[in-house]
Design a protein around this motif. Structure first.
Motif, PDB file in Angstrom:
ATOM      1  N   ARG A 135     108.934 -98.765 -39.951  1.00 53.92           N
ATOM      2  CA  ARG A 135     108.639 -98.255 -38.603  1.00 53.92           C
ATOM      3  C   ARG A 135     108.102 -96.825 -38.632  1.00 53.92           C
ATOM      4  O   ARG A 135     107.163 -96.486 -37.903  1.00 53.92           O
ATOM      5  N   ASN A 136     108.657 -95.975 -39.454  1.00 54.48           N
ATOM      6  CA  ASN A 136     108.350 -94.551 -39.361  1.00 54.48           C
ATOM      7  C   ASN A 136     107.445 -94.018 -40.468  1.00 54.48           C
ATOM      8  O   ASN A 136     107.009 -92.865 -40.395  1.00 54.48           O
ATOM      9  N   THR A 137     107.181 -94.828 -41.476  1.00 51.28           N
ATOM     10  CA  THR A 137     106.300 -94.381 -42.563  1.00 51.28           C
ATOM     11  C   THR A 137     105.121 -95.328 -42.750  1.00 51.28           C
ATOM     12  O   THR A 137     103.963 -94.954 -42.527  1.00 51.28           O
ATOM     13  N   PHE A 138     105.402 -96.551 -43.111  1.00 46.49           N
ATOM     14  CA  PHE A 138     104.339 -97.459 -43.536  1.00 46.49           C
ATOM     15  C   PHE A 138     103.377 -97.820 -42.415  1.00 46.49           C
ATOM     16  O   PHE A 138     102.152 -97.683 -42.556  1.00 46.49           O
ATOM     17  N   PHE A 139     103.889 -98.307 -41.296  1.00 45.93           N
ATOM     18  CA  PHE A 139     102.985 -98.804 -40.262  1.00 45.93           C
ATOM     19  C   PHE A 139     102.237 -97.688 -39.537  1.00 45.93           C
ATOM     20  O   PHE A 139     101.167 -97.926 -38.975  1.00 45.93           O
ATOM     21  N   GLY A 140     102.781 -96.481 -39.547  1.00 43.45           N
ATOM     22  CA  GLY A 140     102.014 -95.368 -39.004  1.00 43.45           C
ATOM     23  C   GLY A 140     100.729 -95.164 -39.776  1.00 43.45           C
ATOM     24  O   GLY A 140      99.637 -95.024 -39.202  1.00 43.45           O
ATOM     25  N   GLN A 141     100.824 -95.152 -41.105  1.00 44.20           N
ATOM     26  CA  GLN A 141      99.637 -95.036 -41.945  1.00 44.20           C
ATOM     27  C   GLN A 141      98.765 -96.275 -41.822  1.00 44.20           C
ATOM     28  O   GLN A 141      97.531 -96.184 -41.750  1.00 44.20           O
ATOM     29  N   PHE A 142      99.373 -97.434 -41.800  1.00 47.26           N
ATOM     30  CA  PHE A 142      98.686 -98.722 -41.717  1.00 47.26           C
ATOM     31  C   PHE A 142      97.726 -98.758 -40.525  1.00 47.26           C
ATOM     32  O   PHE A 142      96.575 -99.193 -40.636  1.00 47.26           O
ATOM     33  N   PHE A 143      98.217 -98.282 -39.363  1.00 42.31           N
ATOM     34  CA  PHE A 143      97.421 -98.326 -38.138  1.00 42.31           C
ATOM     35  C   PHE A 143      96.750 -96.990 -37.807  1.00 42.31           C
ATOM     36  O   PHE A 143      96.154 -96.844 -36.740  1.00 42.31           O
ATOM     37  N   GLY A 144      96.834 -96.030 -38.703  1.00 43.64           N
ATOM     38  CA  GLY A 144      96.154 -94.762 -38.495  1.00 43.64           C
ATOM     39  C   GLY A 144      96.754 -93.887 -37.415  1.00 43.64           C
ATOM     40  O   GLY A 144      96.042 -93.150 -36.731  1.00 43.64           O
ATOM     41  N   VAL A 145      98.080 -93.959 -37.263  1.00 45.75           N
ATOM     42  CA  VAL A 145      98.748 -93.138 -36.263  1.00 45.75           C
ATOM     43  C   VAL A 145      98.824 -91.702 -36.765  1.00 45.75           C
ATOM     44  O   VAL A 145      99.270 -91.445 -37.895  1.00 45.75           O
ATOM     45  N   GLY A 146      98.400 -90.761 -35.929  1.00 48.09           N
ATOM     46  CA  GLY A 146      98.425 -89.351 -36.301  1.00 48.09           C
ATOM     47  C   GLY A 146      99.275 -88.529 -35.362  1.00 48.09           C
ATOM     48  O   GLY A 146      99.886 -89.056 -34.415  1.00 48.09           O
ATOM     49  N   THR A 147      99.319 -87.240 -35.603  1.00 46.54           N
ATOM     50  CA  THR A 147     100.126 -86.343 -34.778  1.00 46.54           C
ATOM     51  C   THR A 147      99.643 -86.309 -33.334  1.00 46.54           C
ATOM     52  O   THR A 147     100.448 -86.267 -32.394  1.00 46.54           O
ATOM     53  N   PHE A 148      98.337 -86.363 -33.129  1.00 49.48           N
ATOM     54  CA  PHE A 148      97.787 -86.202 -31.785  1.00 49.48           C
ATOM     55  C   PHE A 148      97.134 -87.478 -31.240  1.00 49.48           C
ATOM     56  O   PHE A 148      96.612 -87.473 -30.137  1.00 49.48           O
ATOM     57  N   SER A 149      97.141 -88.533 -32.013  1.00 46.64           N
ATOM     58  CA  SER A 149      96.500 -89.758 -31.527  1.00 46.64           C
ATOM     59  C   SER A 149      97.162 -90.978 -32.142  1.00 46.64           C
ATOM     60  O   SER A 149      97.716 -90.921 -33.237  1.00 46.64           O
ATOM     61  N   SER A 150      97.101 -92.069 -31.394  1.00 46.44           N
ATOM     62  CA  SER A 150      97.629 -93.332 -31.900  1.00 46.44           C
ATOM     63  C   SER A 150      96.745 -94.460 -31.387  1.00 46.44           C
ATOM     64  O   SER A 150      96.649 -94.672 -30.174  1.00 46.44           O
ATOM     65  N   PRO A 151      96.066 -95.164 -32.287  1.00 43.68           N
ATOM     66  CA  PRO A 151      95.175 -96.238 -31.849  1.00 43.68           C
ATOM     67  C   PRO A 151      95.911 -97.511 -31.432  1.00 43.68           C
ATOM     68  O   PRO A 151      95.283 -98.450 -30.954  1.00 43.68           O
ATOM     69  N   VAL A 152      97.226 -97.558 -31.624  1.00 43.32           N
ATOM     70  CA  VAL A 152      98.017 -98.718 -31.211  1.00 43.32           C
ATOM     71  C   VAL A 152      99.232 -98.232 -30.421  1.00 43.32           C
ATOM     72  O   VAL A 152      99.654 -97.075 -30.530  1.00 43.32           O
ATOM     73  N   SER A 153      99.798 -99.130 -29.644  1.00 43.34           N
ATOM     74  CA  SER A 153     100.964 -98.795 -28.830  1.00 43.34           C
ATOM     75  C   SER A 153     102.235 -98.802 -29.668  1.00 43.34           C
ATOM     76  O   SER A 153     102.285 -99.356 -30.774  1.00 43.34           O
ATOM     77  N   ASP A 154     103.290 -98.207 -29.121  1.00 43.72           N
ATOM     78  CA  ASP A 154     104.599 -98.271 -29.774  1.00 43.72           C
ATOM     79  C   ASP A 154     105.069 -99.714 -29.904  1.00 43.72           C
ATOM     80  O   ASP A 154     105.757-100.067 -30.866  1.00 43.72           O
ATOM     81  N   GLU A 155     104.682-100.542 -28.940  1.00 44.39           N
ATOM     82  CA  GLU A 155     105.083-101.952 -28.987  1.00 44.39           C
ATOM     83  C   GLU A 155     104.479-102.663 -30.194  1.00 44.39           C
ATOM     84  O   GLU A 155     105.135-103.519 -30.821  1.00 44.39           O
ATOM     85  N   VAL A 156     103.234-102.319 -30.527  1.00 52.78           N
ATOM     86  CA  VAL A 156     102.613-102.896 -31.726  1.00 52.78           C
ATOM     87  C   VAL A 156     103.381-102.478 -32.975  1.00 52.78           C
ATOM     88  O   VAL A 156     103.642-103.288 -33.870  1.00 52.78           O
ATOM     89  N   LEU A 157     103.762-101.206 -33.047  1.00 56.91           N
ATOM     90  CA  LEU A 157     104.515-100.721 -34.201  1.00 56.91           C
ATOM     91  C   LEU A 157     105.869-101.410 -34.299  1.00 56.91           C
ATOM     92  O   LEU A 157     106.306-101.802 -35.394  1.00 56.91           O
ATOM     93  N   HIS A 158     106.539-101.587 -33.172  1.00 57.25           N
ATOM     94  CA  HIS A 158     107.840-102.258 -33.173  1.00 57.25           C
ATOM     95  C   HIS A 158     107.692-103.729 -33.576  1.00 57.25           C
ATOM     96  O   HIS A 158     108.504-104.260 -34.337  1.00 57.25           O
ATOM     97  N   THR A 159     106.648-104.385 -33.053  1.00 58.93           N
ATOM     98  CA  THR A 159     106.438-105.795 -33.377  1.00 58.93           C
ATOM     99  C   THR A 159     106.124-105.972 -34.854  1.00 58.93           C
ATOM    100  O   THR A 159     106.654-106.894 -35.509  1.00 58.93           O
ATOM    101  N   ALA A 160     105.273-105.122 -35.394  1.00 61.71           N
ATOM    102  CA  ALA A 160     104.957-105.200 -36.819  1.00 61.71           C
ATOM    103  C   ALA A 160     106.213-105.008 -37.665  1.00 61.71           C
ATOM    104  O   ALA A 160     106.418-105.716 -38.661  1.00 61.71           O
ATOM    105  N   THR A 161     107.056-104.070 -37.260  1.00 65.30           N
ATOM    106  CA  THR A 161     108.306-103.830 -37.993  1.00 65.30           C
ATOM    107  C   THR A 161     109.221-105.049 -37.921  1.00 65.30           C
ATOM    108  O   THR A 161     109.828-105.447 -38.919  1.00 65.30           O
ATOM    109  N   ARG A 162     109.305-105.648 -36.740  1.00 65.67           N
ATOM    110  CA  ARG A 162     110.151-106.842 -36.599  1.00 65.67           C
ATOM    111  C   ARG A 162     109.655-107.973 -37.505  1.00 65.67           C
ATOM    112  O   ARG A 162     110.454-108.640 -38.175  1.00 65.67           O
ATOM    113  N   ILE A 163     108.344-108.181 -37.524  1.00 62.13           N
ATOM    114  CA  ILE A 163     107.792-109.235 -38.382  1.00 62.13           C
ATOM    115  C   ILE A 163     108.085-108.937 -39.846  1.00 62.13           C
ATOM    116  O   ILE A 163     108.467-109.829 -40.616  1.00 62.13           O
ATOM    117  N   ALA A 164     107.928-107.670 -40.247  1.00 60.21           N
ATOM    118  CA  ALA A 164     108.202-107.285 -41.634  1.00 60.21           C
ATOM    119  C   ALA A 164     109.664-107.523 -41.994  1.00 60.21           C
ATOM    120  O   ALA A 164     109.981-107.932 -43.121  1.00 60.21           O
TER     121      ALA A 164
END
Length: 293
Positions: free
Chosen positions: A158-187
């Motif tokens: 949730r806090n390391t891998f998928f942030g890099q995976f989806f290109g989440v940065g300090t000032f921008s996020s191309p995906v929603s928190d829900e996408v990050l949570h869903t990806a983590t749940r699937i993993a």
């Protein structure tokens, strides 16, 4: 037929949508076939038969103790094709780790039934940094993945891998928190054994010897900002070794561009696949320009 039983008795969960020329979608690590739902819907609506399955150890498939090497995974792919009757006019599409299954199927099974392939953000031909693969990922970085999973798998994803995976940065996020949570749940649905063993496989398997087995038109797509699977060691090398390949680089896109550039990759796949009514490969854009702007 939601499940296919492989030659070693493992149950593989399969989605089989639509009718027409078959397109088989192979998911990345540590996700499941659910990552493909948007593309699967679009391809099925366009007249293709779309087959997507959960790799052994992941999603709804069985979780055996062994079989996470690419020879076995390629055999699983062969068993899915056989059981579903998708044994001719097939396009194989592999994302990230899934590109390795495509490569090993083409060499180990002679590309049986395959008329075209696509490698999206793929680990092919070789991820590991070595003297003869200087642009690869250092062994220490690969080891950090395993260490993070063993220490706290949920936090790592949730806090390391998928942030890099989806290109989440300090000032921008191309995906929603829900996408990050869903990806983590699937993993987290995958077995710990499968998660670690497959990370070892995709990080250390050398597919350079498999490239000559790609004897069909091949689309290669990769994000230039991919920090998970570096483009210089993978896509830019793969296009040199695959005879009939086209590389399309998505400028500024991260590894998870099937989500961050969802519409673009869907359009590019449809352009590459061509007319679903044709029972031979007639798709593809052979120019050096991107399929879509």
């Amino acid at each position: 037929m939601p499940y296919v039983k492989t030659r070693d008795g493992t149950d593989i969960y399969v989605k089989d949508w639509g009718n027409g020329r078959p397109v088989v979608l192979i998911h990345g690590w540590p996700l499941s076939s659910d990552m493909w739902d948007a593309q699967s819907m679009a391809l099925a609506d366009a007249g293709f038969r779309v087959i997507a399955y959960d790799r052994r150890g992941f999603g709804r498939s069985g979780q055996p103790w062994s079989g996470y090497d690419y020879d076995t995974l390629a055999d699983d792919l062969a068993d899915v094709l056989e059981a579903t009757g998708a044994n001719e006019n097939v396009t194989l599409v592999g994302f990230s780790m899934g590109g390795g299954e495509v490569a090993r199927y083409m060499s180990r099974h002679g590309g049986k039934g395959v008329i075209s392939t696509a490698l999206l953000g793929s680990v092919v031909p070789y991820m590991l940094k070595t003297d003869d693969n200087p642009n690869g990922v250092p062994e220490a970085t690969l080891q950090e993945i395993g260490d993070g999973i063993k220490k706290d798998r949920a936090d790592f994803f949730r806090n390391t891998f998928f942030g890099q995976f989806f290109g989440v940065g300090t000032f921008s996020s191309p995906v929603s928190d829900e996408v990050l949570h869903t990806a983590t749940r699937i993993a987290m649905d995958a077995s710990l054994k499968a998660t670690l063993a497959c990370a070892e496989s995709f990080g250390h398997t050398d597919f350079r010897g498999d490239l000559a087995s790609f004897t069909v038109p091949t689309l290669i797509v990769h994000g230039t900002a991919d920090k998970t699977v570096p483009i210089d060691a993978t896509a830019r090398e793969a296009v040199k070794g695959i005879p009939d390949a086209q590389l399309v680089e998505y400028d500024g896109e991260p590894h998870g561009f099937t989500e961050t550039a969802r519409d673009r990759i869907t359009k590019d796949l449809l352009t590459f696949l061509g007319d679903p009514g044709q029972q031979s490969f007639v798709g593809g854009n052979k120019s050096s320009e991107p399929l879509t702007a």
